[in-house]
Design a protein around this motif. Structure first.
Motif, PDB file in Angstrom:
ATOM      1  N   ASP A  76     -48.299 -58.979 -55.453  1.00 29.26           N
ATOM      2  CA  ASP A  76     -47.919 -57.859 -54.701  1.00 29.26           C
ATOM      3  C   ASP A  76     -47.637 -57.817 -53.399  1.00 29.26           C
ATOM      4  O   ASP A  76     -46.879 -57.271 -52.700  1.00 29.26           O
ATOM      5  CB  ASP A  76     -48.723 -56.433 -55.510  1.00 29.26           C
ATOM      6  CG  ASP A  76     -48.625 -56.162 -56.597  1.00 29.26           C
ATOM      7  OD1 ASP A  76     -47.496 -56.268 -57.523  1.00 29.26           O
ATOM      8  OD2 ASP A  76     -49.615 -55.490 -57.326  1.00 29.26           O
ATOM      9  N   ASP A  77     -48.571 -58.828 -52.817  1.00 32.50           N
ATOM     10  CA  ASP A  77     -48.545 -58.931 -51.480  1.00 32.50           C
ATOM     11  C   ASP A  77     -47.193 -59.447 -51.027  1.00 32.50           C
ATOM     12  O   ASP A  77     -46.688 -59.302 -49.958  1.00 32.50           O
ATOM     13  CB  ASP A  77     -49.720 -59.800 -50.949  1.00 32.50           C
ATOM     14  CG  ASP A  77     -50.903 -59.040 -51.252  1.00 32.50           C
ATOM     15  OD1 ASP A  77     -51.000 -57.594 -50.867  1.00 32.50           O
ATOM     16  OD2 ASP A  77     -51.888 -59.558 -51.423  1.00 32.50           O
ATOM     17  N   VAL A  78     -46.487 -60.583 -51.836  1.00 33.88           N
ATOM     18  CA  VAL A  78     -45.363 -60.885 -51.415  1.00 33.88           C
ATOM     19  C   VAL A  78     -44.128 -60.011 -51.581  1.00 33.88           C
ATOM     20  O   VAL A  78     -43.427 -60.003 -50.510  1.00 33.88           O
ATOM     21  CB  VAL A  78     -45.054 -62.119 -52.529  1.00 33.88           C
ATOM     22  CG1 VAL A  78     -43.634 -62.883 -52.269  1.00 33.88           C
ATOM     23  CG2 VAL A  78     -46.072 -63.248 -52.553  1.00 33.88           C
ATOM     24  N   VAL A  79     -44.188 -59.107 -52.519  1.00 30.83           N
ATOM     25  CA  VAL A  79     -43.208 -58.095 -52.468  1.00 30.83           C
ATOM     26  C   VAL A  79     -43.398 -57.211 -51.242  1.00 30.83           C
ATOM     27  O   VAL A  79     -42.329 -56.836 -50.652  1.00 30.83           O
ATOM     28  CB  VAL A  79     -43.421 -57.248 -53.718  1.00 30.83           C
ATOM     29  CG1 VAL A  79     -42.500 -55.868 -53.697  1.00 30.83           C
ATOM     30  CG2 VAL A  79     -43.349 -58.037 -54.959  1.00 30.83           C
ATOM     31  N   ILE A  80     -44.600 -56.865 -50.816  1.00 31.76           N
ATOM     32  CA  ILE A  80     -44.860 -56.130 -49.677  1.00 31.76           C
ATOM     33  C   ILE A  80     -44.256 -56.612 -48.311  1.00 31.76           C
ATOM     34  O   ILE A  80     -43.648 -56.155 -47.419  1.00 31.76           O
ATOM     35  CB  ILE A  80     -46.378 -55.698 -49.419  1.00 31.76           C
ATOM     36  CG1 ILE A  80     -46.739 -54.789 -50.645  1.00 31.76           C
ATOM     37  CG2 ILE A  80     -46.542 -55.130 -48.004  1.00 31.76           C
ATOM     38  CD1 ILE A  80     -48.220 -54.526 -50.693  1.00 31.76           C
ATOM     39  N   TYR A  81     -44.430 -57.955 -48.390  1.00 29.59           N
ATOM     40  CA  TYR A  81     -44.161 -58.925 -47.237  1.00 29.59           C
ATOM     41  C   TYR A  81     -42.556 -58.680 -46.981  1.00 29.59           C
ATOM     42  O   TYR A  81     -42.030 -58.980 -45.997  1.00 29.59           O
ATOM     43  CB  TYR A  81     -44.747 -60.257 -47.331  1.00 29.59           C
ATOM     44  CG  TYR A  81     -44.198 -61.168 -46.269  1.00 29.59           C
ATOM     45  CD1 TYR A  81     -44.775 -61.176 -45.096  1.00 29.59           C
ATOM     46  CD2 TYR A  81     -43.154 -62.216 -46.434  1.00 29.59           C
ATOM     47  CE1 TYR A  81     -44.351 -62.142 -44.013  1.00 29.59           C
ATOM     48  CE2 TYR A  81     -42.933 -63.133 -45.530  1.00 29.59           C
ATOM     49  CZ  TYR A  81     -43.365 -62.816 -44.248  1.00 29.59           C
ATOM     50  OH  TYR A  81     -42.912 -63.810 -43.276  1.00 29.59           O
ATOM     51  N   ASN A  82     -42.230 -59.021 -48.144  1.00 32.68           N
ATOM     52  CA  ASN A  82     -40.715 -59.132 -48.235  1.00 32.68           C
ATOM     53  C   ASN A  82     -39.869 -57.938 -47.846  1.00 32.68           C
ATOM     54  O   ASN A  82     -38.930 -57.755 -47.059  1.00 32.68           O
ATOM     55  CB  ASN A  82     -40.012 -59.300 -49.751  1.00 32.68           C
ATOM     56  CG  ASN A  82     -40.213 -60.560 -50.269  1.00 32.68           C
ATOM     57  OD1 ASN A  82     -40.122 -61.588 -49.470  1.00 32.68           O
ATOM     58  ND2 ASN A  82     -40.174 -60.672 -51.545  1.00 32.68           N
ATOM     59  N   ASN A  83     -40.580 -56.501 -48.200  1.00 35.42           N
ATOM     60  CA  ASN A  83     -40.077 -55.438 -47.627  1.00 35.42           C
ATOM     61  C   ASN A  83     -40.440 -55.131 -46.311  1.00 35.42           C
ATOM     62  O   ASN A  83     -39.437 -54.433 -45.591  1.00 35.42           O
ATOM     63  CB  ASN A  83     -40.634 -54.194 -48.648  1.00 35.42           C
ATOM     64  CG  ASN A  83     -39.910 -54.227 -49.953  1.00 35.42           C
ATOM     65  OD1 ASN A  83     -38.775 -53.612 -49.843  1.00 35.42           O
ATOM     66  ND2 ASN A  83     -40.483 -54.960 -50.843  1.00 35.42           N
ATOM     67  N   GLU A  84     -41.548 -55.397 -45.861  1.00 34.60           N
ATOM     68  CA  GLU A  84     -42.182 -54.914 -44.592  1.00 34.60           C
ATOM     69  C   GLU A  84     -41.848 -56.029 -43.610  1.00 34.60           C
ATOM     70  O   GLU A  84     -41.970 -55.637 -42.332  1.00 34.60           O
ATOM     71  CB  GLU A  84     -43.716 -54.735 -44.788  1.00 34.60           C
ATOM     72  CG  GLU A  84     -43.988 -53.345 -45.802  1.00 34.60           C
ATOM     73  CD  GLU A  84     -43.529 -52.354 -45.153  1.00 34.60           C
ATOM     74  OE1 GLU A  84     -43.593 -51.924 -43.902  1.00 34.60           O
ATOM     75  OE2 GLU A  84     -43.212 -51.550 -45.886  1.00 34.60           O
ATOM     76  N   TYR A  85     -41.653 -57.068 -43.839  1.00 30.48           N
ATOM     77  CA  TYR A  85     -41.186 -58.138 -42.788  1.00 30.48           C
ATOM     78  C   TYR A  85     -39.714 -58.647 -42.985  1.00 30.48           C
ATOM     79  O   TYR A  85     -38.945 -58.433 -42.111  1.00 30.48           O
ATOM     80  CB  TYR A  85     -42.133 -59.208 -42.658  1.00 30.48           C
ATOM     81  CG  TYR A  85     -41.928 -60.206 -41.681  1.00 30.48           C
ATOM     82  CD1 TYR A  85     -42.203 -60.017 -40.450  1.00 30.48           C
ATOM     83  CD2 TYR A  85     -40.982 -61.425 -41.919  1.00 30.48           C
ATOM     84  CE1 TYR A  85     -42.077 -60.920 -39.317  1.00 30.48           C
ATOM     85  CE2 TYR A  85     -40.775 -62.205 -41.011  1.00 30.48           C
ATOM     86  CZ  TYR A  85     -41.378 -62.206 -39.480  1.00 30.48           C
ATOM     87  OH  TYR A  85     -41.122 -63.032 -38.500  1.00 30.48           O
ATOM     88  N   ILE A  86     -39.324 -59.346 -44.254  1.00 25.54           N
ATOM     89  CA  ILE A  86     -38.124 -59.980 -44.425  1.00 25.54           C
ATOM     90  C   ILE A  86     -37.028 -58.659 -44.206  1.00 25.54           C
ATOM     91  O   ILE A  86     -36.136 -58.931 -43.262  1.00 25.54           O
ATOM     92  CB  ILE A  86     -37.889 -60.512 -45.591  1.00 25.54           C
ATOM     93  CG1 ILE A  86     -39.069 -61.374 -45.930  1.00 25.54           C
ATOM     94  CG2 ILE A  86     -36.750 -60.997 -46.034  1.00 25.54           C
ATOM     95  CD1 ILE A  86     -38.965 -62.719 -44.787  1.00 25.54           C
ATOM     96  N   LEU A  87     -37.144 -57.664 -44.937  1.00 22.86           N
ATOM     97  CA  LEU A  87     -35.667 -56.875 -45.260  1.00 22.86           C
ATOM     98  C   LEU A  87     -35.873 -55.920 -43.662  1.00 22.86           C
ATOM     99  O   LEU A  87     -35.121 -55.399 -43.162  1.00 22.86           O
ATOM    100  CB  LEU A  87     -36.047 -55.796 -46.188  1.00 22.86           C
ATOM    101  CG  LEU A  87     -35.965 -56.319 -47.650  1.00 22.86           C
ATOM    102  CD1 LEU A  87     -36.053 -55.477 -48.646  1.00 22.86           C
ATOM    103  CD2 LEU A  87     -34.773 -57.352 -47.547  1.00 22.86           C
ATOM    104  N   LYS A  88     -37.061 -55.626 -43.226  1.00 22.06           N
ATOM    105  CA  LYS A  88     -37.445 -54.628 -42.182  1.00 22.06           C
ATOM    106  C   LYS A  88     -36.604 -55.648 -40.569  1.00 22.06           C
ATOM    107  O   LYS A  88     -36.352 -54.712 -40.042  1.00 22.06           O
ATOM    108  CB  LYS A  88     -38.577 -54.428 -41.604  1.00 22.06           C
ATOM    109  CG  LYS A  88     -39.170 -53.231 -40.765  1.00 22.06           C
ATOM    110  CD  LYS A  88     -40.405 -52.736 -40.478  1.00 22.06           C
ATOM    111  CE  LYS A  88     -40.726 -51.889 -41.474  1.00 22.06           C
ATOM    112  NZ  LYS A  88     -41.899 -51.238 -41.347  1.00 22.06           N
ATOM    113  N   ASN A  89     -36.761 -56.738 -40.725  1.00 19.82           N
ATOM    114  CA  ASN A  89     -36.395 -57.509 -39.773  1.00 19.82           C
ATOM    115  C   ASN A  89     -34.960 -58.063 -39.814  1.00 19.82           C
ATOM    116  O   ASN A  89     -34.344 -58.855 -39.101  1.00 19.82           O
ATOM    117  CB  ASN A  89     -37.272 -58.539 -39.146  1.00 19.82           C
ATOM    118  CG  ASN A  89     -38.506 -58.071 -38.516  1.00 19.82           C
ATOM    119  OD1 ASN A  89     -38.495 -57.580 -37.323  1.00 19.82           O
ATOM    120  ND2 ASN A  89     -39.459 -58.019 -39.238  1.00 19.82           N
TER     121      ASN A  89
END
Length: 304
Positions: A76-89
């Motif tokens: 779940d942390d990987v999913v959060i990272y993808n949304n909050e860091y990868i996609l946001k940036n």
């Protein structure tokens, strides 16, 4: 266009609204694990470029979760990272895929973990086509390159379908003028292969060698060191500007153009696969989508 250097201190970071220094490095455990990760990759004989790429990608992930124990990180942390860091940036899918590769490899080396490596999902691949230049554009670009070393480098990359890393790692002994072949050693995937040596490029190579007399690598810098990929990219951009090519291209565009032009001239896809050093024919198949030989045979209904 001036440039200034200032000390990397907490005060300056606050002043220029940059993340605090403590927020740019993983936890002490994370730093230790990254070092162990590098050792594992080296023992598996990954290239230094790949080790650097994966360890830097992993570092960003562990910085994001610096307050969380590595053993407690979940899928779940990987999913959060993808949304909050990868996609946001607005980072690319290919970069996200690189992060996933690093995370998967890393957690395969961790004994105590809640991460289910097989369940880490990858981003959907964008089906983009390679950028290709016409033969006329290629020859104009090379002809307008006046420096003999630069001209030879660009001509060799195009005429042999080389990756830039293969070109700058090439040594004089790799040129087989008797068989008119080039021995590409330890290329991507640690594979060797042979590719074509053009008779015209051989003439260029001899002219270039007579002037520069490289000692070890075929292309060397000013002080005899290995020529850098950044310098080679800069050469291409200058030549493209002279040739009036305005769309964005890279040295890999020359390799794409080589494969496409071979396909358009009737070369079997299997031979092109071998010349490029592709492991799978699926990788080479992408060039069937950019060749215009078959498309020219179709009569546009508007012209009927």
């Amino acid at each position: 266009m001036g440039v200034w250097h200032i000390p990397d201190t907490e005060e300056n970071r606050i002043r220029f609204r940059i993340l605090p220094l403590s927020h740019t490095i993983p936890s002490p455990d994370g730093i230790e694990q990254i070092q162990k990760f590098k050792q594992v990759l080296r023992s598996k004989r990954y290239s230094e470029n790949t080790i650097t790429t994966y360890s830097e990608a992993l570092k960003l992930f562990l910085v994001f979760y610096r307050e969380k124990a590595i053993a407690e990180i979940t899928n779940d942390d990987v999913v959060i990272y993808n949304n909050e860091y990868i996609l946001k940036n607005n980072l690319s899918a290919s970069y996200q895929n690189q992060i996933v590769n690093a995370i998967k490899l890393f957690f395969q080396t961790i004994r105590e973990t809640k991460m289910l490596v097989d369940k880490i999902h990858r981003p959907k691949n964008a089906k983009t086509l390679p950028n290709v230049l016409s033969k006329e554009e290629i020859f104009r670009l090379i002809d307008l390159t006046t420096n003999i070393k630069h001209k030879t480098l660009l001509a060799l990359i195009y005429s042999s379908g080389l990756r830039i890393s293969e070109a700058i790692n090439m040594k004089i002994i790799d040129i087989d003028s008797q068989r008119m072949l080039i021995h590409v050693k330890n290329a991507k995937g640690k594979k060797d292969r042979y590719t074509l040596l053009s008779t015209k490029v051989l003439e260029l190579l001899r002219e270039y060698y007579a002037i520069y007399k490289p000692k070890m690598f075929l292309f060397e810098g000013q002080h005899g060191e290995q020529y850098s990929s950044r310098s080679a990219q800069s050469v291409l951009q200058q030549s493209a500007k002279k040739a009036g090519i305005t769309r964005p291209i890279s040295l890999h565009t020359l390799r794409h153009s080589f494969a496409t032009h071979l396909l358009e001239s009737g070369t079997d896809l299997r031979y092109i696969q071998d010349l490029l050093g592709h492991s799978s024919p699926k990788t080479t198949m992408i060039y069937t989508h950019v060749t215009n030989t078959s498309l020219k045979k179709i009569i546009n209904p508007f012209d009927m």
